[in-house]
Design an enzyme around this catalytic site. Structure first.
Site, PDB file in Angstrom:
ATOM      1  N   ARG A  27      -8.825  -3.604   9.330  1.00 39.46           N
ATOM      2  CA  ARG A  27      -7.958  -2.435   9.036  1.00 39.46           C
ATOM      3  C   ARG A  27      -8.829  -1.736   7.764  1.00 39.46           C
ATOM      4  O   ARG A  27      -8.716  -2.373   6.807  1.00 39.46           O
ATOM      5  CB  ARG A  27      -6.429  -2.876   8.608  1.00 39.46           C
ATOM      6  N   GLY A  28      -9.182  -0.394   8.035  1.00 39.79           N
ATOM      7  CA  GLY A  28     -10.189   0.148   6.835  1.00 39.79           C
ATOM      8  C   GLY A  28      -9.496   0.015   5.345  1.00 39.79           C
ATOM      9  O   GLY A  28     -10.174  -0.384   4.478  1.00 39.79           O
ATOM     10  N   GLU A  29      -8.202   0.602   5.419  1.00 37.36           N
ATOM     11  CA  GLU A  29      -7.636   0.699   4.002  1.00 37.36           C
ATOM     12  C   GLU A  29      -7.661  -0.534   3.438  1.00 37.36           C
ATOM     13  O   GLU A  29      -7.390  -0.586   2.174  1.00 37.36           O
ATOM     14  CB  GLU A  29      -6.198   1.367   3.913  1.00 37.36           C
ATOM     15  N   ASP A  30      -7.478  -1.639   4.102  1.00 36.13           N
ATOM     16  CA  ASP A  30      -7.323  -2.920   3.510  1.00 36.13           C
ATOM     17  C   ASP A  30      -8.723  -3.552   3.066  1.00 36.13           C
ATOM     18  O   ASP A  30      -8.911  -4.373   2.024  1.00 36.13           O
ATOM     19  CB  ASP A  30      -6.463  -4.067   4.255  1.00 36.13           C
ATOM     20  N   THR A  31      -9.672  -3.529   3.926  1.00 37.46           N
ATOM     21  CA  THR A  31     -10.721  -4.603   3.669  1.00 37.46           C
ATOM     22  C   THR A  31     -12.103  -3.808   3.729  1.00 37.46           C
ATOM     23  O   THR A  31     -13.307  -4.390   3.796  1.00 37.46           O
ATOM     24  CB  THR A  31     -10.743  -5.596   4.694  1.00 37.46           C
ATOM     25  N   ARG A  32     -12.052  -2.436   4.092  1.00 37.36           N
ATOM     26  CA  ARG A  32     -13.549  -1.915   4.467  1.00 37.36           C
ATOM     27  C   ARG A  32     -14.238  -2.019   3.491  1.00 37.36           C
ATOM     28  O   ARG A  32     -15.698  -2.093   3.548  1.00 37.36           O
ATOM     29  CB  ARG A  32     -13.167  -0.292   4.714  1.00 37.36           C
ATOM     30  N   GLY A  59      -8.061   8.552  15.528  1.00 34.60           N
ATOM     31  CA  GLY A  59      -6.880   9.508  16.037  1.00 34.60           C
ATOM     32  C   GLY A  59      -6.034   8.488  16.556  1.00 34.60           C
ATOM     33  O   GLY A  59      -6.120   7.250  16.255  1.00 34.60           O
ATOM     34  N   GLU A  93      -7.249  -2.168  19.903  1.00 32.95           N
ATOM     35  CA  GLU A  93      -8.422  -2.947  19.758  1.00 32.95           C
ATOM     36  C   GLU A  93      -8.148  -4.199  20.162  1.00 32.95           C
ATOM     37  O   GLU A  93      -9.037  -4.975  20.948  1.00 32.95           O
ATOM     38  CB  GLU A  93      -9.026  -2.996  18.383  1.00 32.95           C
TER      39      GLU A  93
END
Length: 1153
Positions: A27-32, A59, A93
């Site tokens: 999840r990008g906003e958590d661990t990117r 999307g 995913e």
């Protein structure tokens, strides 16, 4: 790390091309910009090709390109963080990743980043909040898929990142773990491997990666069976689980070299420690210490291939504590004993390929495709038949025949019969060369003479030859050169050919100089040209062999065979299954002065021996067994020669034999067989002096009227067969047969009485007085036979005595006998050990069968055929062990009560009152009967799933052979109308529904045939099951004819379980099911008419309603189908269940709709 382990397949890891080595799901906003970025950098530094989706905007729907990327990745790392489940993209995913894990065996590593794994598993906490939001606008099917994926992923072995530790350490651990999984080497197993799935499944369970112990597993089998290939496959499957692996190939061969074992130790250490500088050792003890000290903390996979002695194991893997926890050591060998001595934890025997697999492997090598070319199909079957599933031989022979013409194939296959392929023979001979001289001689005797022979008979002869067979056979079995299966000795055909080729090679063109002769042509050549030498130790001539020629046996031909120890001139095939008929003697020609060397003879068999006695110069001091069947013998011994070692005399079918006066010449005789000697009149009066006699068989000696008085105790006599003799009485001295266990008086029509002293035979286990029709009475005290297990009294007219007290009795057969007088019927219910009870044709009427019969808790077979009762005791359902019930020819029987779910075989044909059984289910008992049958079937399915299916061949009246349930009904019933797929004639084909193999409610099939037998017919019913052209099962049932009535049609109904279909056919690729019925007259092998056949699918509704239905529901269902095909329950099934249209409590509809 915790939870379950995963299993990447060797096929996927060695064949599938991966675009990426690692796919990161996060999840990008958590661990990117923190954890995931650091992990990506660490993986990149190790040169691991990693995919990270760097798009900041995503999307709603996951793209097809990303789905393909997941499929093309070897490992997926899923970073579960607080907001992971809020993203539909992430959940899609994950669902795809878990699908790839199942279908492509992708490795999945979950990382729980600042979240509790239980929240992921149970969708609680932030994961529960996310699903509460998704429920508003996501369909239930997708939600279920997401939930299942989260639960499955949370149960995989992974990493938990908490707030109280250094992230850099756990990131390094993850990167190292991935590097190790990717770094394991894929061992080459060649192309077109066939039949590996079964090996891998069983081996994985034995290796049991899930346990953190240290385990050694041995794979053993004969040369060329594929042990090394199997080991490589399993290594490819599981090596990613270990820190290091070492595959040491050809240990046996490499150990022979100078310092060979030392070099193997060095190789093992280099593989495991991965040192920059190669390790050098000065001695094997030093190597042992280094392995123990340097490897003891590492989780390693060691494979020691082709080990043949304990020294090799002691130097390379002497003990489990040499290795770290979780380690596995796999050892392949030809010698099971080496594994046993080393005390490995589990043993696995590598088996040959099944026929279909053998055809496939052969075809890959002979045609470069998986099936034979059509014009070569018959030749291919012959070729595969020559090598019997041995992978090495299939490859070698297939490669040799590649691109050759049909004529060349014919020539090559003919040559194989006489000259085995040397490449295969050399591979097999390694085990033979490892035997000592005595073991080699034992092997050659078995290869030339004793393959397929009973072990006890062979052992007796081989022991007399000083080959020490008890220990020798164990050695041969451990080295996989023979198989001791039940009572018989077996070996692979190629091993037999190897043994015979070893004999031939001593003098390739002169069979007279071979040690053993078995081929009729070679024997003919030696005996007609008088080329025999003292080298010949054994001759076996099969007079029934097509190549057997008329041979004149002369003294000159045998003159030089001074070492002859085994001579067998036989027609064994003629004596197989000869009960009820005599065998005529073969024509054998002798010269007038015939004699043969006998000083070394241990075994002498001569079927049709034409002389009236043994030659006057016969020396039998070493003789152990003498077999003259269908001979002209009148007097066996002309002189009083002492034959101390003689243990067996078989003179069966010798019509000129009248007596044996000098039997005491063989004081150690154990077996005396005189059956079918029609003119034999008297046993020797001193037979009691044979202290070692264990078996005396005089069956069908029709002129034998008296049994001699026993003057001394005979402790060892176990079996006494006097059936079909003219014995009028047994002497009271029969009580001196202290050890007698089996007394057979079947068909002694002249027998008038049995002495009371017979009740003193405390060891007696079987008493057979069948058809002793003139027997006036039986001893009253028969109940004192405490050891009696089997009592057969068919066609006995006298009143049977009380059987109370026979606590060991397991079988009681009193059919066609007088039961209505005396106490026997009431006594039966007290015989608590009874497993088989036959009360057929005893004129039993309503009320004669005691209700207490339902207390026989161990009863398995119950035969009540041919009686006049109208109903069965209601408590019969309490017989929880009952497997077979016979009710045929019970013409007054009106209904059948609830049956126990243990039943597997029901015969109720020619029961006139049951003729409406299939046409009207409105009566309660009929609904109950169909429900009972359905419950029996469900029980059979459960037994098959648990591997605990019952089949007991020791009861001769277990006449159904096959999986599932067999029911035989009156033919007037016709095929039940609820059976959907019906067709005139003997065969019917159906198309199975899509996903039939995955439908848990589909239990199996009802298979049915309507048969029209001929009168007085002893027939067998056969059913062949074929899927997509592949025959996978044969079922059969013996009817035993309808001898006491006009021939009646019968319906054969089979409930066949889906689980009975082999696993390889359980997919949508296999949907064409064909059922063919045969009805064959056993006496003349002519087929009888199969009028109609049918097939029906059986479904379990899951509500316990079983298979009961009313006629109304059946009829309505059939009318609906006729008027509206869409309402066909079969079609409904394909659409999915409709709860509003389901018919409850409906046997036939439950069976298919």
């Amino acid at each position: 790390m915790a939870s379950s382990t995963q299993k990447p397949s060797s096929s996927s890891t060695s064949i599938r091309k991966h675009k990426f080595e690692v796919f990161l799901s996060f999840r990008g906003e958590d661990t990117r910009y923190n954890f995931t970025d650091h992990l990506f950098v660490n993986l990149d530094r190790k040169g691991i090709n990693t995919f990270r989706d760097d798009r900041l905007e995503r999307g709603e729907e996951i793209t097809s390109e990303l789905l393909k990327t997941i499929e093309e990745s070897r490992i997926s790392v899923v970073v579960f963080s607080k907001n992971y489940a809020h993203s539909k993209w992430c959940l899609d995913e994950l669902a795809k990743i878990m699908e790839c894990k199942e279908k492509m065996e992708q490795i999945v590593l979950p990382v729980f980043y600042h979240v509790d794994p239980s929240d992921v598993e149970e969708q609680t906490g932030s994961f529960g909040e996310a699903f509460s939001i998704h429920e508003r606008n996501v369909d239930e099917k997708k939600m279920q898929r997401w939930r299942a994926s989260l639960t499955a992923a949370s149960n995989l072995s992974g990493y938990h990142v908490k707030n109280d530790g250094y992230e850099s350490e756990i990131i390094k651990e993850i990167a190292d773990d991935i590097h190790r999984k990717l770094d394991h080497k894929i061992l080459d197993v060649g192309q077109h491997m066939v039949g590996m799935d079964a090996h891998l499944e069983e081996l994985k369970s034995l290796i049991n990666i899930g346990l953190n112990d240290i385990r050694m597993v041995g794979i053993y089998g004969l040369g060329g069976i594929g042990k090394t290939t199997i080991a490589k496959y399993i290594c490819n499957e599981i090596s990613y689980e270990f820190e290091s692996i070492s595959f040491l190939e050809n240990v046996r061969e490499k150990s022979k070299a100078t310092f060979g074992l030392l070099q193997l130790q060095e190789q093992l250490l280099d593989n495991v420690l991965k040192s920059k500088n190669k390790i050098k050792l000065s001695s094997i003890p030093e190597g042992i210490n280094v392995i123990k000290n340097r490897v003891c903390s590492k989780k390693v996979l060691i494979v020691l291939d082709d080990v043949d002695c304990s020294d090799q194991l002691n130097a390379l893997a002497g003990n489990c504590d040499w290795f770290g926890f979780g380690s596995r050591i796999i050892i392949t060998t030809r010698d099971k004993h080496v594994l046993r001595v080393h005390q490995v934890h589990a043993l696995y025997k590598a088996k040959g390929l099944k026929y279909e697999e053998a055809i496939q492997l052969f075809s890959w090598n002979a045609f470069k495709t998986n099936r034979p070319i059509e014009s070569y199909a018959s030749l291919s079957e012959r070729a595969v038949g020559c090598v019997k599933g041995l992978p090495l031989a299939l490859k070698v022979l297939g490669s040799f025949l590649f691109s050759k013409t049909e004529a060349e194939w014919e020539s090559a296959l003919e040559k194989l019969k006489r000259k085995p392929n040397m490449e295969v023979q050399n591979a097999l001979r390694i085990s033979f060369d490892g035997l000592d001289e005595t073991e080699q001689e034992l092997f050659l005797d078995i290869a030339c003479f004793f393959k397929g022979q009973p072990k006890d008979i062979s052992t007796r002869i081989l022991y007399a030859c000083h080959f020490h067979p008890e220990v020798g056979m164990r050695v041969l079995s451990d080295k996989c050169l023979i198989t001791l299966s039940g009572r018989f000795i077996w070996m692979h055909d190629l091993l037999q050919e190897m043994g015979r080729e070893i004999v031939r090679q001593t003098s390739p063109k002169e069979p007279g100089k071979w040690s053993r002769l078995w081929d009729p042509e070679d024997i003919y050549r030696v005996l007609t040209r008088n080329t025999g030498t003292k080298t010949i130790e054994g001759i076996i001539l099969d007079l029934n062999m097509p190549k057997s020629k008329q041979i004149e046996f002369t003294a000159e031909a045998f003159k030089m065979m001074k070492e002859l120890r085994l001579l067998k001139v036989h027609q064994d095939a003629e004596y197989a299954g000869t009960e009820g008929q005599a065998v005529t003697a073969p024509k054998v020609h002798f010269s007038g002065d015939f004699e043969f060397p006998s000083y070394e003879l241990r075994y002498l068999q001569w079927d049709g021996y034409p002389l009236e006695s043994l030659p006057s110069n016969f020396h039998g001091e070493e003789l152990v067994e003498l077999k003259f069947r269908s001979s002209n013998i009148k007097q066996l011994f002309q002189e009083n020669k002492l034959l101390e070692k003689l243990k067996v005399i078989d003179l069966s079918h010798s019509q000129h034999l009248i007596e044996i006066p000098n039997i005491s010449n063989a004081p150690n005789l154990e077996i005396l067989i005189l059956e079918w000697c029609y003119n034999f009149e008297s046993l020797p009066s001193d037979i009691y002096k044979l202290n070692y006699l264990a078996n005396l068989c005089c069956s069908r000696c029709r002129k034998l009227k008296n049994f001699p008085k026993i003057k001394e105790d005979m402790e060892r006599l176990r079996e006494l067969h006097l059936n079909y003799t003219s014995i009028q009485e047994l002497p009271s001295s029969v009580k001196r047969l202290k050890g007698l266990e089996d007394l057979n008086l079947d068909g002694c029509y002249s027998l008038l009485s049995l002495p009371d002293s017979i009740c003193n035979l405390r060891s007696l286990k079987t008493l057979n007085i069948n058809s002793c029709m003139n027997l006036k009475k039986l001893p009253e005290n028969i109940k004192s036979l405490q050891c009696l297990e089997k009592f057969y009294a068919r066609w006995v007219n006298c009143q049977l005595p009380s059987l109370l007290g026979l606590c060991s009795l397991r079988e009681l057969v009193v059919s066609h006998s007088n039961l209505r007088q005396g106490a026997i019927l009431s006594d039966i219910s007290c015989l608590y050990s009874l497993q088989r009870l036959n009360l057929s044709h005893c004129n039993l009427v309503e009320g004669d069968i005691p209700t207490e019969i339902c207390h026989l808790s161990m009863l398995k077979v119950l035969d009540l055929s041919g009686n006049q009762f109208s109903s069965l005791p209601a408590g019969i359902s309490q017989l929880s062990e009952l497997r077979v019930i016979r009710l045929k020819h019970c013409k007054m029987l009106q209904e059948i009560p609830e049956l126990p779910s243990s039943l597997r075989d029901i015969d109720a044909h020619d029961c006139a009152w049951l003729k409406t059984l299939s046409s009207s289910a409105s009566l309660p008992w009929k609904r109950q009967l169909w429900c009972s049958l359905f419950n029996c079937f469900k029980s059979e399915v459960q037994d098959l799933e648990c591997g605990s299916r019952w089949l007991d061949a020791k009861f001769y009246d277990i006449v159904y052979r096959g999986k599932g349930i067999s029911i035989v009904m009156p033919g007037s019933c016709g095929i039940p109308e609820w059976i959907k797929h019906q067709k005139m004639g003997s065969g019917v084909t159906i198309e199975l529904p899509m996903n039939w193999h995955e439908d848990k409610n589909l239990l199996g099939f009802v298979l049915c045939s309507l048969n029209v037998p001929a009168k007085d017919e002893l027939a067998s019913l056969h059913c062949r099951l074929i899927i997509n052209g592949n025959h996978f099962e044969s079922l059969y049932f013996i009817t035993f004819g309808c001898y006491e009535c006009d021939a009646s049609d019968l319906v054969w109904l089979l409930y066949y379980p889906k689980i009975g279909i082999p696993a390889r056919y359980r997919s949508n690729q296999w949907r064409n099911l064909k059922v063919i019925f045969y009805y064959i007259n056993i006496n003349n092998r002519k087929p009888s008419k199969v009028e109609k056949s049918g097939v029906h699918l059986i479904y379990d509704q899951g509500d316990g309603s079983g298979a009961a239905d009313t006629n109304v529901n059946i009829k309505r269902s059939l009318e609906d189908v006729e008027n509206n095909p869409a309402e066909d329950p079969y079609n409904k099934r394909l659409r999915g269940p409709d709860p509003d249209h389901r018919t409850q409590n409906s046997p036939q509809l439950n069976q298919e709709s």
